[in-house]
Design a protein around this motif. Structure first.
Motif, mmCIF file in Angstrom:
data_model
loop_
_atom_site.group_PDB
_atom_site.id
_atom_site.type_symbol
_atom_site.label_atom_id
_atom_site.label_comp_id
_atom_site.label_asym_id
_atom_site.label_seq_id
_atom_site.Cartn_x
_atom_site.Cartn_y
_atom_site.Cartn_z
ATOM 1 N N ARG A 8 0.848 -1.180 0.000
ATOM 2 C CA ARG A 8 0.000 0.000 0.000
ATOM 3 C C ARG A 8 0.888 1.236 0.000
ATOM 4 O O ARG A 8 2.079 1.167 0.277
ATOM 5 N N GLU A 48 -7.203 0.364 -6.939
ATOM 6 C CA GLU A 48 -7.904 1.243 -6.007
ATOM 7 C C GLU A 48 -9.221 0.595 -5.611
ATOM 8 O O GLU A 48 -9.989 0.138 -6.454
ATOM 9 N N TYR A 49 -9.488 0.569 -4.306
ATOM 10 C CA TYR A 49 -10.715 -0.010 -3.777
ATOM 11 C C TYR A 49 -11.635 1.115 -3.313
ATOM 12 O O TYR A 49 -11.204 1.989 -2.561
ATOM 13 N N GLN A 106 -13.648 2.465 -1.026
ATOM 14 C CA GLN A 106 -14.061 2.361 0.375
ATOM 15 C C GLN A 106 -13.569 3.572 1.139
ATOM 16 O O GLN A 106 -12.748 4.340 0.648
ATOM 17 N N LYS A 115 -8.406 2.789 -0.146
ATOM 18 C CA LYS A 115 -7.368 1.757 -0.098
ATOM 19 C C LYS A 115 -6.793 1.618 -1.504
ATOM 20 O O LYS A 115 -7.536 1.389 -2.461
ATOM 21 N N GLU A 167 -3.502 -0.242 -3.593
ATOM 22 C CA GLU A 167 -2.393 -1.202 -3.536
ATOM 23 C C GLU A 167 -1.587 -1.132 -4.825
ATOM 24 O O GLU A 167 -2.133 -0.899 -5.900
#
Length: 101
Positions: free
Chosen positions: A32, A65-66, A68, A72, A74
């Motif tokens: 991350r 990219e998440y 949320q 988040k 990575e």
């Protein structure tokens, strides 16, 4: 020797931080943003962000990219990025041979 190929390879290596980012990502499958920043001593937020964007545009790293809260993101090496590690291995061999003890 093809100058264009050498110039392209050098464009990936140019700068103090890109090789360190690639090496950090080679040690872990996924990192991350905060982990990368801690791994690379002395890099600023602005520099890390810009270098990550350049490496992503070059196809060396993948950014996931998440959606949320909190966000988040990575980073990981792409297949092209993993193949680039051969360049580092060649540099290590050369350095081992010619660096002064």
């Amino acid at each position: 020797m093809d100058k264009c190929s050498v110039a392209y390879t050098l464009s990936i290596l140019v700068g103090k931080w890109k090789p360190l980012i690639i090496l950090a990502l080679s040690q872990e499958e996924i990192l991350r943003y905060g982990q990368l920043k801690r791994e690379i001593d002395g890099i600023t937020h602005k520099m890390l962000s810009s270098q990550l964007k350049e490496l992503e545009q070059a196809g060396i790293i993948h950014r996931e990219e998440y959606p949320q809260i909190p966000p988040k993101v990575e980073y990981s090496l792409t297949e092209k990025g993993v193949a680039f590690l051969d360049v580092f291995n060649a540099m290590k061999i050369w350095g081992d041979r010619y660096a002064s003890p």
